[in-house]
Design a protein around this motif. Structure first.
Motif, mmCIF file in Angstrom:
data_model
loop_
_atom_site.group_PDB
_atom_site.id
_atom_site.type_symbol
_atom_site.label_atom_id
_atom_site.label_comp_id
_atom_site.label_asym_id
_atom_site.label_seq_id
_atom_site.Cartn_x
_atom_site.Cartn_y
_atom_site.Cartn_z
ATOM 1 N N ASP A 134 0.114 -6.391 26.353
ATOM 2 C CA ASP A 134 -1.087 -5.844 27.002
ATOM 3 C C ASP A 134 -2.187 -5.626 25.949
ATOM 4 O O ASP A 134 -1.969 -4.942 24.948
ATOM 5 N N SER A 135 -3.363 -6.197 26.229
ATOM 6 C CA SER A 135 -4.418 -6.217 25.206
ATOM 7 C C SER A 135 -4.783 -4.831 24.686
ATOM 8 O O SER A 135 -4.986 -4.642 23.492
ATOM 9 N N VAL B 59 -0.463 -13.173 28.781
ATOM 10 C CA VAL B 59 -0.968 -13.084 27.410
ATOM 11 C C VAL B 59 -2.173 -12.146 27.405
ATOM 12 O O VAL B 59 -2.855 -12.033 28.432
ATOM 13 N N GLY C 155 4.965 -11.337 31.697
ATOM 14 C CA GLY C 155 4.630 -12.759 31.756
ATOM 15 C C GLY C 155 3.147 -13.066 31.653
ATOM 16 O O GLY C 155 2.649 -13.952 32.359
ATOM 17 N N LYS D 132 -9.775 -10.656 22.982
ATOM 18 C CA LYS D 132 -9.963 -9.331 22.352
ATOM 19 C C LYS D 132 -9.072 -9.212 21.115
ATOM 20 O O LYS D 132 -9.496 -8.703 20.073
ATOM 21 N N GLN E 271 4.158 -18.959 30.211
ATOM 22 C CA GLN E 271 4.302 -17.504 30.229
ATOM 23 C C GLN E 271 5.552 -17.031 30.989
ATOM 24 O O GLN E 271 5.902 -15.862 30.940
ATOM 25 N N THR F 234 -8.377 -17.188 26.920
ATOM 26 C CA THR F 234 -8.836 -16.412 28.075
ATOM 27 C C THR F 234 -9.227 -15.003 27.595
ATOM 28 O O THR F 234 -8.947 -14.644 26.440
ATOM 29 N N PRO F 235 -9.894 -14.201 28.436
ATOM 30 C CA PRO F 235 -10.537 -12.973 27.941
ATOM 31 C C PRO F 235 -9.622 -11.939 27.270
ATOM 32 O O PRO F 235 -10.012 -11.379 26.233
ATOM 33 N N ASN F 236 -8.456 -11.671 27.814
ATOM 34 C CA ASN F 236 -7.633 -10.620 27.191
ATOM 35 C C ASN F 236 -7.100 -11.038 25.814
ATOM 36 O O ASN F 236 -7.184 -10.251 24.865
ATOM 37 N N PRO F 237 -6.596 -12.268 25.657
ATOM 38 C CA PRO F 237 -6.224 -12.690 24.298
ATOM 39 C C PRO F 237 -7.422 -12.744 23.343
ATOM 40 O O PRO F 237 -7.273 -12.509 22.138
ATOM 41 N N ALA G 219 1.908 -21.768 38.535
ATOM 42 C CA ALA G 219 2.100 -20.999 37.297
ATOM 43 C C ALA G 219 1.252 -19.730 37.293
ATOM 44 O O ALA G 219 1.710 -18.659 36.902
ATOM 45 N N LEU G 220 -0.003 -19.864 37.751
ATOM 46 C CA LEU G 220 -0.933 -18.733 37.644
ATOM 47 C C LEU G 220 -0.859 -17.774 38.834
ATOM 48 O O LEU G 220 -1.124 -16.577 38.685
HETATM 49 N N1 GSH Z 1 -3.512 -6.080 31.430
HETATM 50 C C1 GSH Z 1 -3.249 -7.298 30.715
HETATM 51 C C2 GSH Z 1 -3.711 -8.484 31.533
HETATM 52 C C3 GSH Z 1 -3.257 -9.787 30.912
HETATM 53 C C4 GSH Z 1 -3.717 -10.998 31.708
HETATM 54 O O1 GSH Z 1 -3.997 -10.911 32.916
HETATM 55 N N2 GSH Z 1 -3.759 -12.113 30.997
HETATM 56 C C5 GSH Z 1 -4.165 -13.359 31.607
HETATM 57 C C6 GSH Z 1 -5.097 -14.088 30.637
HETATM 58 S S1 GSH Z 1 -6.603 -13.192 30.427
HETATM 59 C C7 GSH Z 1 -2.930 -14.215 31.850
HETATM 60 O O2 GSH Z 1 -1.950 -14.126 31.133
HETATM 61 N N3 GSH Z 1 -2.974 -15.061 32.870
HETATM 62 C C8 GSH Z 1 -1.895 -15.940 33.209
HETATM 63 C C9 GSH Z 1 -1.062 -15.429 34.339
HETATM 64 O O3 GSH Z 1 -1.448 -14.432 34.989
HETATM 65 O O4 GSH Z 1 -0.002 -16.020 34.609
HETATM 66 C C10 GSH Z 1 -3.940 -7.269 29.353
HETATM 67 O O5 GSH Z 1 -4.961 -6.584 29.207
HETATM 68 O O6 GSH Z 1 -3.428 -7.891 28.411
#
Ligand code: GSH
Length: 235
Positions: free
Chosen positions: A70-71, A52, A50, A14, A38, A9-12, A224-225
């Protein structure tokens, strides 16, 4: 060694790009957020939020293990650890400004735009319009800034570009429509193409490809989400 807690997904993404750019040794640990991984106590000890991405640096400050979640925090941490991709001292104010612009604007507004267009049980015109417009406004700010510039910060590629790439890569999902959503933002489109053609991007895209992440959006995944949708409001 870096332990990298990852989902495609986008943040991981990066962090995957940062690790591939710097060549740091890392071990990939898949966290299947669609299965709720998570929320396990073991992962919450690494990221109490919780989500990624998260990392554990087994050789953190003072030789001790350090977790980072946090990314944006991870990009800054790895940039400072390696002394790479963080721009010059003179660029510091710009680096922080654009990193926070992406972290607090492009990231969350993109996430909500995706949620209300692809995941919400009802199409709420007000929410869809608000998040699409906010994303267009943020793209416009970045497009104007990129006029005559190759990179977001100073004259060099940096974690600012890496951070923006993570979400700009998902522009078709954030702003779905009949045409390329970046057509209206020519400087942003030029910048995206240049970043996206870097060899490390191809490597970052391959990260986690051999792991079978869950794809279905069933009740387990919705719980979960979107756990807050299942919490009863206080009466
Ligand atoms: N501010 C956080 C946001 C992290 C985030 O929202 N990650 C999403 C994936 S892009 C996630 O873990 N989603 C699963 C969930 O919300 O349970 C960052 O930049 O890492």
């Amino acid at each position: 060694m870096i332990r990298f807690y990852f989902h495609p997904t986008p943040n991981p993404a990066k962090v995957a790009l940062m690790l591939e750019e710097t060549g740091l040794a890392y071990q990939l640990i898949p966290i299947d957020t669609s299965k709720g991984e998570q929320h396990t106590p073991a992962f919450r000890a690494i990221n109490p939020n919780g989500k990624v991405p998260a990392i554990v640096d087994t050789e953190g400050p003072g030789g001790k293990e350090a977790r980072v979640f946090d990314s944006s925090a991870i990009l800054l941490y790895l940039g400072e650890k390696t002394g790479r991709l963080i721009g010059s001292a003179a660029d510091r104010s710009e680096l922080l400004s654009w990193l926070f612009f992406i972290a607090t604007g492009i990231g969350p507004f993109s996430g909500q735009a995706v949620h209300f267009q692809h995941a919400a049980p009802e199409k709420l015109a007000y929410a869809v319009n608000r998040y699409r417009r906010e994303i267009e406004r943020h793209y416009e700010v970045l497009d104007t800034h990129l006029k005559g510039r190759e990179f977001i910060i100073g004259k060099e590629y940096s974690i600012g570009d890496i951070s923006a790439w993570g979400w700009l890569d998902r522009a078709p999902r954030v702003l779905p429509g009949d045409t390329d959503p970046l057509t209206a933002f020519p400087n942003l489109k030029r910048w995206f193409r240049a970043i996206d053609s870097r060899p490390a991007v191809a490597k970052a895209r391959a990260v986690g490809k051999d792991h079978a992440f869950k794809k279905e959006m069933d009740e387990e995944t919705r719980r979960a989400l979107f756990p807050s949708n299942y919490v009863k409001a206080a009466s």
